[in-house]
Scaffold this motif. Structure first.
Motif, short mmCIF file in Angstrom:
data_model
loop_
_atom_site.label_atom_id
_atom_site.label_comp_id
_atom_site.label_asym_id
_atom_site.label_seq_id
_atom_site.Cartn_x
_atom_site.Cartn_y
_atom_site.Cartn_z
N SER A 114 43.16 57.57 7.91
CA SER A 114 42.10 57.93 6.97
C SER A 114 42.02 57.00 5.77
O SER A 114 41.18 57.18 4.90
N ARG A 115 42.89 55.99 5.72
CA ARG A 115 42.89 55.03 4.63
C ARG A 115 42.65 53.63 5.17
O ARG A 115 43.04 53.30 6.30
N LEU A 116 42.04 52.80 4.35
CA LEU A 116 41.79 51.42 4.76
C LEU A 116 43.10 50.68 5.02
O LEU A 116 43.19 49.87 5.95
N ARG A 117 44.10 50.94 4.22
CA ARG A 117 45.37 50.24 4.38
C ARG A 117 46.03 50.59 5.71
O ARG A 117 46.72 49.75 6.31
N ASP A 118 45.83 51.81 6.20
CA ASP A 118 46.40 52.19 7.49
C ASP A 118 45.72 51.43 8.63
O ASP A 118 46.38 50.99 9.58
N VAL A 119 44.42 51.29 8.55
CA VAL A 119 43.68 50.55 9.57
C VAL A 119 44.11 49.08 9.58
O VAL A 119 44.36 48.48 10.64
N LEU A 120 44.20 48.48 8.41
CA LEU A 120 44.61 47.08 8.33
C LEU A 120 46.04 46.90 8.84
O LEU A 120 46.35 45.90 9.51
N ALA A 121 46.91 47.85 8.54
CA ALA A 121 48.28 47.76 9.02
C ALA A 121 48.34 47.83 10.55
O ALA A 121 49.07 47.06 11.19
N LEU A 122 47.56 48.72 11.14
CA LEU A 122 47.56 48.83 12.60
C LEU A 122 47.01 47.56 13.24
O LEU A 122 47.55 47.09 14.26
N ILE A 123 45.97 47.00 12.66
CA ILE A 123 45.35 45.82 13.25
C ILE A 123 46.27 44.61 13.17
O ILE A 123 46.49 43.90 14.17
N PHE A 124 46.86 44.37 12.01
CA PHE A 124 47.63 43.16 11.83
C PHE A 124 49.11 43.34 12.20
O PHE A 124 49.67 42.53 12.95
N LEU A 125 49.74 44.40 11.73
CA LEU A 125 51.16 44.58 12.02
C LEU A 125 51.38 45.02 13.47
O LEU A 125 52.36 44.62 14.10
N GLY A 126 50.47 45.87 13.97
CA GLY A 126 50.60 46.28 15.36
C GLY A 126 50.49 45.11 16.32
O GLY A 126 51.24 45.00 17.29
N ALA A 127 49.54 44.21 16.06
CA ALA A 127 49.38 43.04 16.92
C ALA A 127 50.50 42.02 16.72
O ALA A 127 50.85 41.28 17.65
N THR A 128 51.09 41.99 15.53
CA THR A 128 52.18 41.04 15.27
C THR A 128 53.38 41.31 16.14
O THR A 128 54.02 40.38 16.67
N GLY A 129 53.72 42.58 16.33
CA GLY A 129 54.87 42.91 17.16
C GLY A 129 54.71 42.45 18.59
O GLY A 129 55.72 42.18 19.29
N MET A 130 53.47 42.32 19.07
CA MET A 130 53.24 41.92 20.45
C MET A 130 53.56 40.45 20.70
O MET A 130 53.57 40.01 21.85
N LEU A 131 53.80 39.67 19.66
CA LEU A 131 54.24 38.29 19.85
C LEU A 131 55.55 38.23 20.61
O LEU A 131 55.82 37.26 21.34
N ILE A 132 56.37 39.26 20.46
CA ILE A 132 57.67 39.27 21.13
C ILE A 132 57.50 39.37 22.63
O ILE A 132 58.07 38.59 23.41
N SER A 133 56.72 40.33 23.08
CA SER A 133 56.54 40.52 24.52
C SER A 133 55.83 39.33 25.15
O SER A 133 56.17 38.91 26.26
N ALA A 134 54.82 38.77 24.45
CA ALA A 134 54.10 37.62 25.00
C ALA A 134 55.00 36.41 25.14
O ALA A 134 54.97 35.70 26.16
N THR A 135 55.82 36.16 24.14
CA THR A 135 56.70 34.99 24.17
C THR A 135 57.78 35.14 25.22
O THR A 135 58.03 34.23 26.02
N ILE A 136 58.45 36.30 25.25
CA ILE A 136 59.52 36.51 26.23
C ILE A 136 58.95 36.53 27.65
O ILE A 136 59.51 35.92 28.57
N GLY A 137 57.84 37.23 27.84
CA GLY A 137 57.27 37.32 29.18
C GLY A 137 56.77 35.99 29.70
O GLY A 137 57.08 35.60 30.84
N SER A 138 56.00 35.26 28.90
CA SER A 138 55.49 33.97 29.34
C SER A 138 56.61 32.96 29.55
O SER A 138 56.60 32.18 30.51
N GLY A 139 57.59 32.97 28.66
CA GLY A 139 58.74 32.07 28.83
C GLY A 139 59.52 32.39 30.08
O GLY A 139 59.99 31.48 30.79
#
Length: 350
Positions: A114-139
C-alpha cells in the motif's frame, strides 16, 4: 510433558505440511513456465516459481525454504545434464529468493503493498536477488557444455528475465490473494466495469500476439485497473499483459519479429518491467490517497463530534498553554453553576 510433546508434534506436522505445499505449488508452476521455454528446454522468459518462492517466504517466513529447495530439485532432476549440475542449479534457485526476501525485510517491506516504497522495493530488490540464480544456472549450463561460450549471455539474459518477471508479476498477485475478499456491497455498475476490463485485456492480448506491434495498448488498461480497482485489479492485469508479451516473444511476433534472442529478451524485460512499474506504482499511489482521505474524514468526524458536544454546553475541553515557562491548562466549567474566573492548575513537575 505430554502436552508439550503433542504441541511440538503438531507444530512439526504443520511445518512439514507447509513445506510440502510450497514444493507442490513450485513444481506445478514450473511445469506451466516451461511451456514457453526458449533455451535448451530449460530457460523460460517467465519463471513463476520464483514469484511463488518469494511470496511464500514473505507470507510464511524463512522456515519454508526446504519446500523451495525440494520443488527446485523435482523440477531440475529431469532437466539437468548431470547430478552435480542439478545440485548447483537447485542451490542457485533456493538462494535467489532467500536473498530477495532478506533484502526486502531489510528495507522494511510490507506485504500489503500500500506504499510506494514497498512497490519500489519489490521491483528493484526482488529482481536483484534473481541475479544469483541466473548466474549460477547459466554458468552451470556453460560448464556442463549445454550452452556454448557465445551463448552464455543470451542464456543468462533469458534466465534472469524469467526469474525477475516471476517476482514482479506473480508475487503481487499472491499477496493480493492473501487478503482478497468477495465484494459484498459492490454495485452492478462495478461488476460491469470489471467485466469490461477483463474483456478489454483479453482483446489486447489477442492483438499483441499477432503480427502488429500493439503491446502498448496494455498500458491504458493497467492505469484503468490501478485507478479503479487498486492493487486487486492492477496485479492480475499486469500478469495478464506480461503473459501476452511473453507469448508474443516466444512466437517471434509483433515487436519481437526479426531480432535475435538477446535483443528480444531486453525488449521483453523493458516492457514487462515498465508495465509492472506502471500498474503497481499507480495502484500504490491511489491506495495512499484513499488512506489519507479516510484519515481526514475520521479527523473531521471527531472534530464535528467535539463541536456538537461543546455547543450543547455539556463541557469544554482542556486547553493547554504556556505560563511562566511551565505547562499549564485551563478548564472551564459549564452547565450547572457558574465560575467567575477560569481555574488555573499547574501541572506537576518531575
Amino acid at each position: 510433558m505430554t502436552v508439550a510433546r503433542q504441541e511440538r508434534l503438531r507444530r512439526g506436522a504443520g511445518a512439514a505440511l507447509e513445506i510440502c505445499v510450497v514444493a507442490a505449488v513450485y513444481y506445478g508452476s514450473a511445469k506451466l513456465g516451461l511451456l514457453q521455454q526458449l533455451v535448451r528446454g530449460q530457460v523460460t522468459p517467465l519463471w513463476p516459481p520464483t514469484g511463488i518462492a518469494v511470496a511464500s517466504l514473505l507470507l510464511r517466513g524463512v522456515r519454508v525454504w526446504p519446500g523451495i529447495a525440494l520443488g527446485a530439485l523435482l523440477v531440475n532432476a529431469a532437466l539437468g545434464p548431470s547430478p552435480p549440475a542439478v545440485v548447483a542449479i537447485v542451490v542457485g534457485n533456493t538462494l535467489a529468493p532467500l536473498c530477495s526476501y532478506a533484502l526486502l525485510r531489510r528495507a522494511g517491506f510490507r506485504i500489503e503493498l500500500s506504499r510506494l516504497r514497498d512497490v519500489l522495493a519489490l521491483i528493484f530488490l526482488g529482481a536483484t536477488g534473481m541475479l544469483i540464480s541466473a548466474t549460477i544456472g547459466s554458468g552451470t549450463l556453460a560448464l556442463a557444455g549445454v550452452v556454448s561460450a557465445d551463448g552464455f549471455w543470451p542464456t543468462w539474459s533469458v534466465w534472469w528475465t524469467g526469474d525477475a518477471m516471476g517476482v514482479l508479476v506473480v508475487t503481487p498477485v499472491l499477496l493480493v490473494l492473501r487478503s482478497a475478499r468477495w465484494p459484498k456491497d459492490a454495485s452492478p455498475s462495478r461488476w460491469v466495469e470489471g467485466f469490461l476490463l477483463v474483456v478489454a485485456t483479453a482483446g489486447v492480448g489477442v492483438l499483441a500476439s499477432g503480427s502488429a506491434p500493439l503491446m502498448f495498448l496494455g498500458f491504458p488498461l493497467l492505469i484503468w485497473a490501478a485507478f479503479r480497482f487498486q492493487l486487486a485489479g492492477a496485479a492480475p492485469c499486469a500478469l495478464a499483459v506480461s503473459t501476452f508479451a511473453i507469448v508474443a516473444a516466444a512466437r517471434g511476433a509483433g515487436p519481437f519479429a526479426g531480432h535475435d534472442l538477446l535483443i528480444n529478451m531486453i525488449t521483453l524485460q523493458a516492457f514487462n518491467a515498465s508495465s509492472a512499474l506502471t500498474a503497481l506504482l499507480v495502484a500504490a499511489a491511489v491506495s495512499e490517497r484513499n488512506q489519507s482521505q479516510q484519515e481526514i474524514s475520521r479527523a473531521c468526524g471527531y472534530l464535528a463530534e467535539m463541536v456538537d458536544k461543546i455547543s450543547e454546553g455539556g463541557y469544554q475541553p482542556t486547553l493547554p498553554f504556556r505560563f511562566g515557562g511551565e505547562s499549564t491548562s485551563v478548564e472551564r466549567a459549564s452547565g450547572e453553576g457558574t465560575v467567575d474566573e477560569p481555574e488555573v492548575r499547574r501541572d506537576a513537575q518531575g
